[in-house]
Write an enzyme that holds these catalytic residues in place. Structure first.
Site, PDB file in Angstrom:
ATOM      1  N   LEU B  57       0.828  -1.197   0.000  1.00 26.74           N
ATOM      2  CA  LEU B  57       0.000   0.000   0.000  1.00 26.74           C
ATOM      3  C   LEU B  57       0.863   1.249   0.000  1.00 26.74           C
ATOM      4  O   LEU B  57       0.560   2.222  -0.685  1.00 26.74           O
ATOM      5  CB  LEU B  57      -0.928  -0.003   1.210  1.00 26.74           C
ATOM      6  CG  LEU B  57      -2.061  -1.012   1.134  1.00 26.74           C
ATOM      7  CD1 LEU B  57      -3.036  -0.789   2.269  1.00 26.74           C
ATOM      8  CD2 LEU B  57      -2.785  -0.927  -0.191  1.00 26.74           C
ATOM      9  N   ALA B  58       1.951   1.229   0.762  1.00 27.36           N
ATOM     10  CA  ALA B  58       2.803   2.416   0.817  1.00 27.36           C
ATOM     11  C   ALA B  58       3.505   2.642  -0.522  1.00 27.36           C
ATOM     12  O   ALA B  58       3.405   3.711  -1.118  1.00 27.36           O
ATOM     13  CB  ALA B  58       3.810   2.284   1.952  1.00 27.36           C
ATOM     14  N   HIS B 280      -0.691 -10.134  17.743  1.00 29.27           N
ATOM     15  CA  HIS B 280      -2.124 -10.078  17.462  1.00 29.27           C
ATOM     16  C   HIS B 280      -2.823 -11.188  18.226  1.00 29.27           C
ATOM     17  O   HIS B 280      -2.423 -12.334  18.157  1.00 29.27           O
ATOM     18  CB  HIS B 280      -2.353 -10.227  15.959  1.00 29.27           C
ATOM     19  CG  HIS B 280      -3.718  -9.824  15.535  1.00 29.27           C
ATOM     20  ND1 HIS B 280      -4.835 -10.519  15.911  1.00 29.27           N
ATOM     21  CD2 HIS B 280      -4.154  -8.787  14.778  1.00 29.27           C
ATOM     22  CE1 HIS B 280      -5.904  -9.923  15.391  1.00 29.27           C
ATOM     23  NE2 HIS B 280      -5.520  -8.885  14.711  1.00 29.27           N
ATOM     24  N   SER B 298      -9.030 -12.118  11.530  1.00 31.43           N
ATOM     25  CA  SER B 298      -9.145 -10.668  11.659  1.00 31.43           C
ATOM     26  C   SER B 298      -9.766 -10.205  12.976  1.00 31.43           C
ATOM     27  O   SER B 298     -10.689 -10.812  13.503  1.00 31.43           O
ATOM     28  CB  SER B 298      -9.984 -10.132  10.507  1.00 31.43           C
ATOM     29  OG  SER B 298     -10.373  -8.812  10.773  1.00 31.43           O
ATOM     30  N   ARG B 344      -5.042  -4.616  20.878  1.00 30.10           N
ATOM     31  CA  ARG B 344      -4.395  -5.910  20.667  1.00 30.10           C
ATOM     32  C   ARG B 344      -3.459  -6.317  21.786  1.00 30.10           C
ATOM     33  O   ARG B 344      -3.438  -7.475  22.198  1.00 30.10           O
ATOM     34  CB  ARG B 344      -3.612  -5.859  19.367  1.00 30.10           C
ATOM     35  CG  ARG B 344      -4.546  -5.733  18.229  1.00 30.10           C
ATOM     36  CD  ARG B 344      -3.866  -5.557  16.924  1.00 30.10           C
ATOM     37  NE  ARG B 344      -4.906  -5.579  15.913  1.00 30.10           N
ATOM     38  CZ  ARG B 344      -4.702  -5.355  14.631  1.00 30.10           C
ATOM     39  NH1 ARG B 344      -3.487  -5.083  14.201  1.00 30.10           N
ATOM     40  NH2 ARG B 344      -5.700  -5.393  13.793  1.00 30.10           N
ATOM     41  N   GLU B 439       4.854   0.404   6.817  1.00 30.38           N
ATOM     42  CA  GLU B 439       5.264  -0.342   8.013  1.00 30.38           C
ATOM     43  C   GLU B 439       6.777  -0.258   8.242  1.00 30.38           C
ATOM     44  O   GLU B 439       7.259  -0.442   9.366  1.00 30.38           O
ATOM     45  CB  GLU B 439       4.812  -1.815   7.900  1.00 30.38           C
ATOM     46  CG  GLU B 439       4.971  -2.576   9.206  1.00 30.38           C
ATOM     47  CD  GLU B 439       4.361  -3.975   9.188  1.00 30.38           C
ATOM     48  OE1 GLU B 439       3.475  -4.242   8.356  1.00 30.38           O
ATOM     49  OE2 GLU B 439       4.786  -4.808  10.022  1.00 30.38           O
ATOM     50  N   ARG B 449      -0.077  -0.515  17.687  1.00 24.17           N
ATOM     51  CA  ARG B 449      -0.913  -0.005  16.602  1.00 24.17           C
ATOM     52  C   ARG B 449      -2.350  -0.480  16.772  1.00 24.17           C
ATOM     53  O   ARG B 449      -2.586  -1.634  17.098  1.00 24.17           O
ATOM     54  CB  ARG B 449      -0.383  -0.504  15.254  1.00 24.17           C
ATOM     55  CG  ARG B 449      -1.272  -0.159  14.094  1.00 24.17           C
ATOM     56  CD  ARG B 449      -0.690  -0.577  12.782  1.00 24.17           C
ATOM     57  NE  ARG B 449      -0.679  -2.007  12.578  1.00 24.17           N
ATOM     58  CZ  ARG B 449      -1.739  -2.726  12.185  1.00 24.17           C
ATOM     59  NH1 ARG B 449      -2.901  -2.142  11.975  1.00 24.17           N
ATOM     60  NH2 ARG B 449      -1.639  -4.026  12.012  1.00 24.17           N
ATOM     61  N   LEU B 455      -3.208   0.159   7.233  1.00 19.12           N
ATOM     62  CA  LEU B 455      -3.597   0.419   5.846  1.00 19.12           C
ATOM     63  C   LEU B 455      -3.743   1.921   5.666  1.00 19.12           C
ATOM     64  O   LEU B 455      -3.290   2.503   4.678  1.00 19.12           O
ATOM     65  CB  LEU B 455      -4.903  -0.302   5.524  1.00 19.12           C
ATOM     66  CG  LEU B 455      -4.883  -1.828   5.715  1.00 19.12           C
ATOM     67  CD1 LEU B 455      -6.225  -2.432   5.307  1.00 19.12           C
ATOM     68  CD2 LEU B 455      -3.766  -2.474   4.912  1.00 19.12           C
TER      69      LEU B 455
HETATM   70  C1  LIG Z   1      -2.458 -11.032   7.755  1.00 19.15           C
HETATM   71  C2  LIG Z   1      -2.435  -9.552   7.966  1.00 19.15           C
HETATM   72  C3  LIG Z   1      -3.633  -8.854   8.110  1.00 19.15           C
HETATM   73  C4  LIG Z   1      -3.641  -7.482   8.321  1.00 19.15           C
HETATM   74  N1  LIG Z   1      -4.832  -6.814   8.421  1.00 19.15           N
HETATM   75  C5  LIG Z   1      -4.830  -5.461   8.536  1.00 19.15           C
HETATM   76  C6  LIG Z   1      -6.057  -4.734   8.562  1.00 19.15           C
HETATM   77  O1  LIG Z   1      -7.151  -5.294   8.478  1.00 19.15           O
HETATM   78  N2  LIG Z   1      -5.995  -3.390   8.678  1.00 19.15           N
HETATM   79  C7  LIG Z   1      -4.811  -2.714   8.752  1.00 19.15           C
HETATM   80  O2  LIG Z   1      -4.813  -1.502   8.816  1.00 19.15           O
HETATM   81  N3  LIG Z   1      -3.639  -3.392   8.711  1.00 19.15           N
HETATM   82  C8  LIG Z   1      -3.618  -4.736   8.611  1.00 19.15           C
HETATM   83  N4  LIG Z   1      -2.422  -5.409   8.573  1.00 19.15           N
HETATM   84  C9  LIG Z   1      -1.178  -4.652   8.531  1.00 19.15           C
HETATM   85  C10 LIG Z   1      -0.958  -4.093   7.134  1.00 19.15           C
HETATM   86  O3  LIG Z   1      -1.459  -4.981   6.184  1.00 19.15           O
HETATM   87  C11 LIG Z   1       0.502  -3.859   6.824  1.00 19.15           C
HETATM   88  O4  LIG Z   1       1.131  -3.200   7.862  1.00 19.15           O
HETATM   89  C12 LIG Z   1       0.629  -2.992   5.578  1.00 19.15           C
HETATM   90  O5  LIG Z   1      -0.125  -3.518   4.538  1.00 19.15           O
HETATM   91  C13 LIG Z   1       2.068  -2.867   5.171  1.00 19.15           C
HETATM   92  O6  LIG Z   1       2.129  -2.202   3.935  1.00 19.15           O
HETATM   93  P1  LIG Z   1       3.519  -1.769   3.332  1.00 19.15           P
HETATM   94  O7  LIG Z   1       3.216  -1.143   2.030  1.00 19.15           O
HETATM   95  O8  LIG Z   1       4.275  -0.992   4.314  1.00 19.15           O
HETATM   96  O9  LIG Z   1       4.318  -3.143   3.138  1.00 19.15           O
HETATM   97  P2  LIG Z   1       3.990  -4.491   2.335  1.00 19.15           P
HETATM   98  O10 LIG Z   1       2.609  -4.532   1.809  1.00 19.15           O
HETATM   99  O11 LIG Z   1       4.453  -5.609   3.169  1.00 19.15           O
HETATM  100  O12 LIG Z   1       4.898  -4.383   1.071  1.00 19.15           O
HETATM  101  C14 LIG Z   1       6.267  -4.544   1.121  1.00 19.15           C
HETATM  102  C15 LIG Z   1       6.790  -4.420  -0.269  1.00 19.15           C
HETATM  103  O13 LIG Z   1       8.185  -4.297  -0.220  1.00 19.15           O
HETATM  104  C16 LIG Z   1       8.787  -5.242  -1.059  1.00 19.15           C
HETATM  105  N5  LIG Z   1      10.069  -5.578  -0.450  1.00 19.15           N
HETATM  106  C17 LIG Z   1      10.322  -5.972   0.810  1.00 19.15           C
HETATM  107  N6  LIG Z   1      11.630  -6.152   0.988  1.00 19.15           N
HETATM  108  C18 LIG Z   1      12.222  -5.869  -0.176  1.00 19.15           C
HETATM  109  C19 LIG Z   1      13.568  -5.877  -0.635  1.00 19.15           C
HETATM  110  N7  LIG Z   1      14.558  -6.204   0.170  1.00 19.15           N
HETATM  111  N8  LIG Z   1      13.795  -5.547  -1.926  1.00 19.15           N
HETATM  112  C20 LIG Z   1      12.775  -5.210  -2.773  1.00 19.15           C
HETATM  113  N9  LIG Z   1      11.503  -5.164  -2.378  1.00 19.15           N
HETATM  114  C21 LIG Z   1      11.234  -5.501  -1.102  1.00 19.15           C
HETATM  115  C22 LIG Z   1       7.818  -6.372  -1.147  1.00 19.15           C
HETATM  116  O14 LIG Z   1       8.054  -7.092  -2.324  1.00 19.15           O
HETATM  117  C23 LIG Z   1       6.508  -5.616  -1.169  1.00 19.15           C
HETATM  118  O15 LIG Z   1       6.240  -5.168  -2.465  1.00 19.15           O
HETATM  119  C24 LIG Z   1      -2.421  -6.792   8.386  1.00 19.15           C
HETATM  120  C25 LIG Z   1      -1.231  -7.486   8.246  1.00 19.15           C
HETATM  121  C26 LIG Z   1      -1.226  -8.845   8.046  1.00 19.15           C
HETATM  122  C27 LIG Z   1       0.077  -9.563   7.929  1.00 19.15           C
END
Ligand SMILES: Cc1cc2nc3c(=O)[nH]c(=O)nc-3n(C[C@H](O)[C@H](O)[C@H](O)COP(=O)(O)OP(=O)(O)OC[C@H]3O[C@@H](n4cnc5c(N)ncnc54)[C@H](O)[C@@H]3O)c2cc1C
Ligand code: FES
Lengths: 249, 650
Positions: B57-58, B280, B298, B344, B439, B449, B455
């Site tokens: 998402l980020a 969690h 969830s 949590r 994250e 959190r 999200l």
């Molecule tokens: C099962 C589960 C359920 C959740 N439910 C919720 C919810 O209902 N509501 C809520 O708010 N939050 C929820 N969370 C938390 C939330 O989903 C995450 O914190 C958030 O989506 C993280 O987004 P992000 O973009 O930071 O990282 P991510 O979505 O983890 O993306 C990381 C990205 O970085 C890339 N990457 C990582 N390391 C490298 C590297 N070394 N080199 C190149 N690319 C790399 C990956 O390929 C990926 O594209 C949940 C988390 C989990 C695990």
């Protein structure tokens, strides 16, 4: 029922797209019926490493059936014998002791084998690039509740939007068509007022991209629907056809 | 600099770290700051090349938005397509202060809930900005076609999440993360078609390259071919997610890692609050040695599910035969005001307490019930299946039991890391030109959190913060052109090459999985849900030994010039081993309990975390040091608008 089973596996091994592949035989013992198919392969790979051999390459990430990374064919069926389930969610309790299983990659001309069970599905991104979006840049949006959407439409849109892009539909289609994948995105957006505006350009662009990528035509076998882990309906393909015809009329 | 307690083996910096927070009224800070920023004019934007690592998402929202503005974006991710980032797995929902339910919600209330939920260890300024932006996020996502749940009148509907008494969580069945991510992904694909974004999937970032002390590029390994590539740019935006996998078993995806962040740490980016790891409460319990991950159920389930154990630890009757009077609905009993919807950290500890008292369920004693029978009776099976159908199905697929018929069994698991790379208000790390979003940074959640806020934060950072702050950086900075044939890039690439080959040369006898499982065990037992001085010291003794084992006894088959999963995992594990140590050190230093960081020595009489605001109202930001003795920098949390109080969910 016993808590552990043994299996014989015939697994497709192929070092790269340009080299030939062949089946290799592995036998595994004492597999807990509570673990998933991929965890079973983890065990096989641990054993192989212990013997100094190269593990079987397969891909996975979420291991909870939502990211669409995993996928291969077990005994001729994409994602294996259990309906609406990806291989990462397929548990060993659905297999019998002593069973022999044939495991091969998703096969289709546009999906080149990268290694063993890993295939290249980047053509799916190309299809989405051809119109699988709403034209709206960040900051332009009106208040969310200004767009009213009937609950049924929202639900139908969701059903189509649930596609995880795993490619099982293509692998199971005798023509290697990507119609289910493509139509799911078209249908998702077509069910929403904010997506409908671009129906014409979207269906033309995406269908053309699908053809250009080398996917075959859909001839209503419905094998795709049968293997889809998310239960995406072939009624989406009908909608895609209707939208396409509208652009010609 | 002075050396503090030498047995802790770190050095404390005397100067305070500055988050560069704008001045003025809390409500106006972000708007005023935005209007004071310098802007890159449209024609010049296309002269800038921006590297975005990560497509969750980020990263997805950042890449799309920066490309829409006209920057040239290179987007990297580990998976074979951006759409598979682990954000896809988020289930429950996303918060926003829309007050569509007319239940008294407001930006201020969301701000307060988040600050309090984080146990007063987040910055007021960041959290307020997040609450302000929350409403724009929902508008943006709906415009993209995200199919959020709706009422019969066609309006958006909400559910409740822990730590809040209003209904502000927007959701798309139990697949909210998937739908939000596909929204960001399609926005990205639109920009790929316009050639504003160039995609680099199947790439793992192994290092950041600095030139004149600024982040100017990255080294990545092509995971399909094993080739090491270098890429240069004017700024690097790191969106690489959380590192819960340091505990081996977590709800994170298999590829989730700390490597990108850790490599930046080793190049000068500070690591903040690494010990704040969220556990969690409701996950499917572990079932055996070969388990490869834990599956979340969830938090939204706690809207209708009741958490209980038999009152009598020896009561072995099947759950349906245990009458209400013999059940201990312990969350409702202990926390009447919030009941099953406590935050949590509070929920997880209560479950652990029950199990520690011997009331956990068979066979492991490490599980409690999450029961829907009264909700099914009250609302009907159809209603429950509309709300949670896919989660119930997932539970049944994994365990073989149907939650419609008998209660779920659940236990806490590692889920999210509040800590991460330190960033200032602009989301820039201590390496100029290196921005950290989602994250991967530490910014908004303090010590705990709230559900549905990750999200929100990821999308706030990517859609609405970085487009402003990155522009300001570029407009204010004179950047010379850099080339990947320069010494800096060559050297960074060589270092990565040597390191990768070193793993293969060890030729010992332990597999990556074995060593990782061992590290995970130590982290979970000693740096997990409840920590003590002794447990942390034990961890600091054990982790280096596991590290030695890794560097002396690792075995990986295969080569480096091909797809090699074990090799990828080895690189990640090497970094987890170093990070684990820092997490234990950070937890040892923080002699208080706050949010998810529970030091058993510091608790109230009722067993709630006992903060020490006089001594620990700061962000701990760790700086890497060549001699491996990290330097602790402190950023004081100077609360001007909210009064720090003892959290009370009773
Ligand atoms: C099962 C589960 C359920 C959740 N439910 C919720 C919810 O209902 N509501 C809520 O708010 N939050 C929820 N969370 C938390 C939330 O989903 C995450 O914190 C958030 O989506 C993280 O987004 P992000 O973009 O930071 O990282 P991510 O979505 O983890 O993306 C990381 C990205 O970085 C890339 N990457 C990582 N390391 C490298 C590297 N070394 N080199 C190149 N690319 C790399 C990956 O390929 C990926 O594209 C949940 C988390 C989990 C695990
Ligand atoms: S690994 Fe994500 S769907 Fe199977």
């Amino acid at each position: 029922m016993s808590e552990v089973i043994s299996l014989n596996l015939q697994v497709w091994k192929q070092p790269s797209a340009d080299e030939p592949g062949s089946f290799e035989f592995y036998s595994v013992k004492d597999i807990s019926i509570h673990i998933s198919f991929l965890e079973m392969l983890d065990v096989v790979n641990e054993n192989l490493q212990k013997e100094g051999k190269e593990p079987i390459a397969f891909d996975s990430d979420c291991r909870e059936g939502i990211c669409g990374t995993c996928g291969f064919v077990i005994d001729g069926v994409a994602h294996g014998p259990l309906a609406k389930t990806t291989v990462c969610q397929l548990h060993m309790r659905h297999f019998e002791d002593g069973q022999t299983l044939v495991i091969e990659p998703f096969r289709a001309t546009p999906f080149k084998v990268v290694k063993d069970l890993v295939v290249d599905r980047s053509s799916f991104d190309t299809i989405i690039q051809a119109g699988g979006y709403v034209t709206v840049s960040t900051g332009n949006a009106p208040d969310a509740n200004n767009i009213l959407i009937a609950k049924d439409n929202a639900e139908d849109a969701f059903d189509a939007a649930a596609c995880i892009g795993c490619g099982a539909c293509v692998a199971s289609c005798p023509n290697a068509s990507a119609a289910l994948f493509t139509s799911a995105k078209i249908s998702h957006l077509s069910h929403l007022p904010q997506g409908k505006i671009e129906d014409d350009a979207r269906v033309k662009g995406m269908v053309e991209a699908m053809d250009d990528e080398g996917f075959g035509a859909c001839s209503n076998h419905a094998e795709c629907e049968a293997v889809c882990p998310k239960g995406i309906s072939i009624s989406n393909i009908a909608l895609m056809r209707r939208n396409l015809i509208k652009t010609i009329l | 600099m002075t050396v503090t307690a030498p047995e802790k083996e770190f050095v404390e910096s005397l100067s305070k770290l500055d988050g560069r927070l704008p001045s003025g009224d809390l409500e106006d800070k972000w708007d005023k700051y935005k209007s004071s920023m310098k802007i890159v004019n449209p024609a010049n934007k296309r002269k800038f090349n921006i590297i975005v690592v990560g497509t969750g998402l980020a990263g997805g929202s950042a890449a799309a938005t920066l490309a829409e503005l006209g920057y040239n974006v290179k987007s990297f991710c580990i998976q074979d397509t951006p759409r598979r980032a682990h954000s896809i797995a988020a289930q429950g929902g996303i918060n926003a202060a829309k007050n569509y339910q007319n239940d008294g919600d407001s930006i201020h209330r969301l701000f307060i809930d988040t600050i309090k939920g984080g146990d007063y260890r987040a910055r007021e300024e960041n959290v307020h900005r997040l609450a302000e932006i929350s409403t724009n996020i929902i508008d943006q996502c709906v415009a993209q076609g995200v199919p959020f749940a709706r009422d019969y009148g066609g309006l958006l509907t909400n559910r409740s999440f822990g730590g809040s008494q209003v209904s502000r969580t927007f959701y798309a069945r139990g697949q909210t993360g998937q739908q939000l991510l596909l929204g960001a992904y399609s926005a990205m694909m639109r920009q790929v078609a316009k050639q504003q974004i160039e995609l680099f999937p199947n790439r793992e970032m192994l290092d950041v390259v600095t030139v004149d002390d600024r982040a100017r590029g990255i080294v990545v390994r092509n995971l399909k071919t094993g080739e090491l590539e270098t890429h240069s740019g004017d700024a690097v935006v790191l969106c690489t997610g959380g590192f819960g996998n340091v505990y081996f078993l977590s709800t994170n995806g298999k590829a989730s890692n700390a490597t990108a962040a850790w490599r930046c740490y080793k190049k000068g980016a500070f690591m903040a609050n690494p010990c704040f790891a969220q556990i969690h409460p409701t996950c499917i319990p572990t079932s055996g040695e070969y388990q490869s991950k834990l599956t979340l159920m969830s938090e939204s389930l706690r809207n209708d599910g009741r958490v209980w154990v038999p009152k009598d630890a020896n009561d072995k009757r099947p759950p349906a035969e245990i009458p209400e009077s013999d059940r201990d609905n312990f969350l409702e009993r202990m926390y009447p005001a919030y009941g099953n919807l406590v935050p949590r950290d509070v929920g997880s500890r209560a479950i652990k307490k029950m199990c520690d008292e011997g009331k956990g369920l068979d066979p492991s004693g490490r599980a409690v019930y999450l029961d829907f029978s009264s909700a099914i009776e009250r609302l009907g099976k159809k209603n429950i299946s509309d709300k949670y159908g896919n989660l119930f199905d997932m539970y049944e697929t994994i365990t073989g039991d149907s939650p419609y018929k008998e209660p779920m069994k659940i236990y806490p698991a590692i889920h999210y890391i509040m800590g991460g790379l330190w960033v200032d208000y602009d989301l820039m790390s201590t390496i100029p030109g290196l921005f950290v979003l989602g994250e991967a940074n530490f910014s908004d959640h303090g010590a705990n959190r709230l559900g549905a806020s990750a999200l929100m934060q990821g999308l706030a950072d990517g859609y609405f913060v970085i487009p402003n702050t990155l522009g300001n950086y570029l407009a204010n900075t004179k950047l010379d052109s850099v080339s990947i044939s320069s010494e800096e890039f060559k050297e960074a690439r060589n270092d990565c090459k040597e390191r990768t080959e070193d793993f293969l040369k060890i030729k010992g006898s332990s597999t990556v999985l074995e060593i990782h499982r061992e590290l995970g065990g130590v982290m979970w037992d000693l740096v997990g849900m409840a920590r003590t001085k002794e447990s942390l010291e034990e961890a600091l003794d054990k982790i280096p030994k596991i590290k030695d084992k890794f560097w002396n006894d690792l075995y990986i088959s295969g080569e480096s010039d091909t797809l090699n999963k074990s090799l990828e995992q080895a690189g990640r594990l090497a970094d987890f081993l170093e990070l684990g140590e820092l997490m234990a050190m950070d937890a040892l230093n923080r002699e208080e309990s706050c949010g998810a960081h529970f030091r058993e020595e510091y608790q109230t009489e009722e067993g709630e975390p006992l903060r020490n605001d006089d001594k620990y109202a700061y962000v701990s930001a760790w700086e890497y040091n060549e001699n491996n003795i990290p330097i602790l920098h402190k950023e004081d949390l100077d609360y001007k608008f909210v009064k720090m109080t003892q959290r009370n969910y009773k």
